[in-house]
Design a protein around this motif. Structure first.
Motif, mmCIF file in Angstrom:
data_model
loop_
_atom_site.group_PDB
_atom_site.id
_atom_site.type_symbol
_atom_site.label_atom_id
_atom_site.label_comp_id
_atom_site.label_asym_id
_atom_site.label_seq_id
_atom_site.Cartn_x
_atom_site.Cartn_y
_atom_site.Cartn_z
ATOM 1 N N GLU A 56 -3.149 7.238 0.714
ATOM 2 C CA GLU A 56 -3.723 6.330 -0.278
ATOM 3 C C GLU A 56 -3.130 4.945 -0.079
ATOM 4 O OE1 GLU A 56 -2.634 8.108 -3.987
ATOM 5 O OE2 GLU A 56 -3.147 10.093 -3.260
ATOM 6 N N SER A 57 -3.911 3.920 -0.429
ATOM 7 C CA SER A 57 -3.418 2.566 -0.212
ATOM 8 C C SER A 57 -4.176 1.588 -1.090
ATOM 9 C CB SER A 57 -3.603 2.169 1.257
ATOM 10 O OG SER A 57 -3.345 0.791 1.424
ATOM 11 N N HIS A 58 -3.510 0.488 -1.400
ATOM 12 C CA HIS A 58 -4.197 -0.597 -2.092
ATOM 13 C C HIS A 58 -5.061 -1.410 -1.136
ATOM 14 C CE1 HIS A 58 -2.351 -0.016 -5.969
ATOM 15 N NE2 HIS A 58 -1.146 0.019 -5.425
ATOM 16 N N LEU A 101 -6.266 -9.742 5.956
ATOM 17 C CA LEU A 101 -5.191 -10.699 6.196
ATOM 18 C C LEU A 101 -4.355 -10.907 4.935
ATOM 19 C CD1 LEU A 101 -7.090 -13.371 8.341
ATOM 20 C CD2 LEU A 101 -5.718 -11.427 9.128
ATOM 21 N N ASP A 102 -4.983 -10.717 3.773
ATOM 22 C CA ASP A 102 -4.250 -10.887 2.516
ATOM 23 C C ASP A 102 -3.219 -9.788 2.286
ATOM 24 O OD1 ASP A 102 -5.854 -13.069 2.072
ATOM 25 O OD2 ASP A 102 -7.332 -11.943 0.882
ATOM 26 N N HIS A 103 -3.301 -8.753 3.087
ATOM 27 C CA HIS A 103 -2.380 -7.623 2.908
ATOM 28 C C HIS A 103 -1.354 -7.571 4.039
ATOM 29 C CE1 HIS A 103 -4.748 -5.875 -0.407
ATOM 30 N NE2 HIS A 103 -5.789 -6.348 0.255
ATOM 31 N N ASP A 104 -0.974 -8.732 4.523
ATOM 32 C CA ASP A 104 0.064 -8.842 5.555
ATOM 33 C C ASP A 104 -0.284 -8.047 6.809
ATOM 34 O OD1 ASP A 104 1.560 -10.518 3.994
ATOM 35 O OD2 ASP A 104 2.656 -8.879 3.025
ATOM 36 N N ILE A 105 -1.516 -8.090 7.171
ATOM 37 C CA ILE A 105 -1.946 -7.435 8.400
ATOM 38 C C ILE A 105 -2.288 -8.518 9.423
ATOM 39 C CG2 ILE A 105 -3.721 -5.962 9.434
ATOM 40 C CD1 ILE A 105 -3.876 -4.492 6.752
ATOM 41 N N GLU A 106 -1.782 -8.362 10.645
ATOM 42 C CA GLU A 106 -2.034 -9.358 11.685
ATOM 43 C C GLU A 106 -3.512 -9.397 12.035
ATOM 44 O OE1 GLU A 106 0.168 -11.458 12.984
ATOM 45 O OE2 GLU A 106 1.631 -10.667 11.549
#
Lengths: 213, 245
Positions: A56-58, A101-106
């Motif tokens: 599960e994840s936001h 990108l808003d979730h600190d993903i490159e």
């Protein structure tokens, strides 16, 4: 009265299906991204099998492939109903890597996720066409249910004459508006719940057994 | 444009629905366009000699009769209103008979080839009269303004019954104005969505637009996407392979 008639027809249709076959029904958990589909699937699977189905994840589109849990036995009112649960990727008409990108993903990872999420939507639609006997449609009750995706998917489900339950999830949040969800799809039964907190799960299982047993 | 009864010369103002039930004076059901204002044609109608010869011109009859639904202007569809505009803009309405007749969607399936829309139409209309002496075109016009429930004894439902079948038969013709059903509306919406793009549109790398209807409808299952726009698909079992038992 029309509403009552629809509900009555819906229930009688479900009852017909109930006695049509003893095979476990394959129930697809559908809905837009981030509605809590995987959280619900894990809640059901943990409650009755002890295992989880997926992470599960936001982050939206965390579930990018359909995952299945077979043979989930749910005991209600002295009898047991067995269903197969299919947790499907969230359905959207647009997928944009920028939302990751808003979730600190490159960026590179976000683009890959975006492509996989798109493939996941295709897979979810494919399952809906081919492989499900009933649908649990999960909505985030803190958001507006009147969207193109919700309307289109519910329309497709209705056109296939599949039994469907609307789950108004996240009722533990202050902004939750169950009535708005129920009013959006008055032709179907809406069950409020919090899959995360386990609120109202008794009614959830009652309805699952009633509709999909 | 006003209409005039070709039998007794009774004049109906532009847009009048009175004529849809037949001429109140003589019961006639053949009408013709009248040029000029209502006052002019009323004066002209006082002289029966002006209108009598018109009754002998059969070509006028289908024109004016079929124009009846257009004159209601209430329930006319976009398709049916355009012929009305054609006829009213014609410099000589008495000779502009064929185009409105051929384009009128409510004419209950009579042959609408403009090359045959002269004297034969009048005979056809006579032969198609109902027991009440009402032509099918007039029946259709009536059904456009009142529901069948309000006309329990009226023949429109009988004379109209072939229309839906014909609409289905000619559904492949895009020019045919067919009765829109709910499913037809859904099909149309689906077609519009399909026309926008097939199933998955790559806007740019990492940005996609999805046509859910098309994804749902297609037999094959898209397994993976390539940034060059190619798909990897799973071919259904039935495609050239042995059918699963």
């Amino acid at each position: 009265m029309g509403l009552l008639t629809n509900l009555k027809d819906s229930v009688s249709r479900v009852t017909d299906r109930l006695f049509a076959s003893d095979d476990p029904k394959r129930i697809g958990i559908y809905g837009p991204p981030n509605a809590g589909k995987t959280t619900l699937a894990n809640r059901i699977a943990r409650d009755w099998t002890g295992d989880a189905i997926g992470p599960e994840s936001h982050v939206p589109h965390e579930t990018r492939r359909a995952r299945r849990k077979e043979g989930v036995d749910i005991e209600r009112n002295g009898r047991s109903v067995t269903i197969d649960i299919v947790d499907t990727p969230g359905v959207a008409t647009k997928v944009d890597y920028k939302e990751f990108l808003d979730h600190d993903i490159e960026k590179d990872d976000a683009i890959r996720r975006s492509r996989e999420a798109t493939e996941g939507v295709a897979e979810a639609m494919h399952w809906l066409r081919e492989d499900v006997d009933g649908v649990i449609y999960v909505l985030d009750s803190t958001t507006d249910p009147f969207t193109q995706v919700n309307t289109m998917l519910i329309g497709i489900i209705e056109s296939r004459d599949l039994p469907v339950l609307i789950f108004a999830n996240k009722i533990d949040l202050d902004e939750a508006d169950i009535k708005r969800v129920a009013d959006a799809f008055p032709q179907h039964e809406t069950v409020p719940l919090s899959a995360l907190e386990g609120d109202n799960m008794d009614e959830v299982y009652d309805k699952i057994a009633e509709y999909f047993g | 444009m006003p209409h005039q009864c070709t039998n007794c010369g009774h004049v109906f103002p532009d847009g009048s629905k009175e004529m849809l039930s037949g001429c109140p004076d003589c019961g006639g059901n053949k009408f013709q366009f009248k040029q000029g204002s209502v006052d002019d044609v009323t004066d002209a109608a006082d002289d029966p000699s002006d209108s009598q010869p018109a009754a002998d011109r059969p070509a006028d009859s289908p024109d004016t009769t079929s124009a009846a639904p257009e004159s209601t202007g209430e329930t006319a569809t976009g398709e049916s209103s355009s012929p009305a505009a054609d006829s009213t803009s014609s410099p000589d309405p008495q000779t502009a008979d064929s185009p409105p007749t051929t384009a009128d969607p409510g004419s209950t399936g009579e042959p609408t080839d403009s090359s045959t829309a002269d004297a034969s139409d009048a005979e056809l209309m006579d032969s198609n009269r109902t027991q009440d002496g009402e032509s099918p075109a007039q029946s259709t016009a009536r059904s456009d303004v009142v529901s069948d429930d309000e006309l329990p004894d009226a023949p429109p439902s009988e004379s109209q019954s072939p229309t839906p079948d014909e609409s289905r038969d000619s559904s492949t013709d895009p020019d045919t104005p067919a009765d829109e059903t709910a499913s037809a509306g859904l099909d149309q919406l689906r077609q519009e969505l399909n026309d926008q793009f097939e199933s998955i549109r790559i806007v740019s790398p990492g940005q996609y637009e999805l046509n859910l209807m098309e994804l749902y409808d297609r037999n094959e299952y898209i397994i993976s996407l390539r940034e060059d726009g190619r798909y990897v698909i799973e071919v259904p079992d039935g495609w050239g392979a042995d059918e699963p038992n």
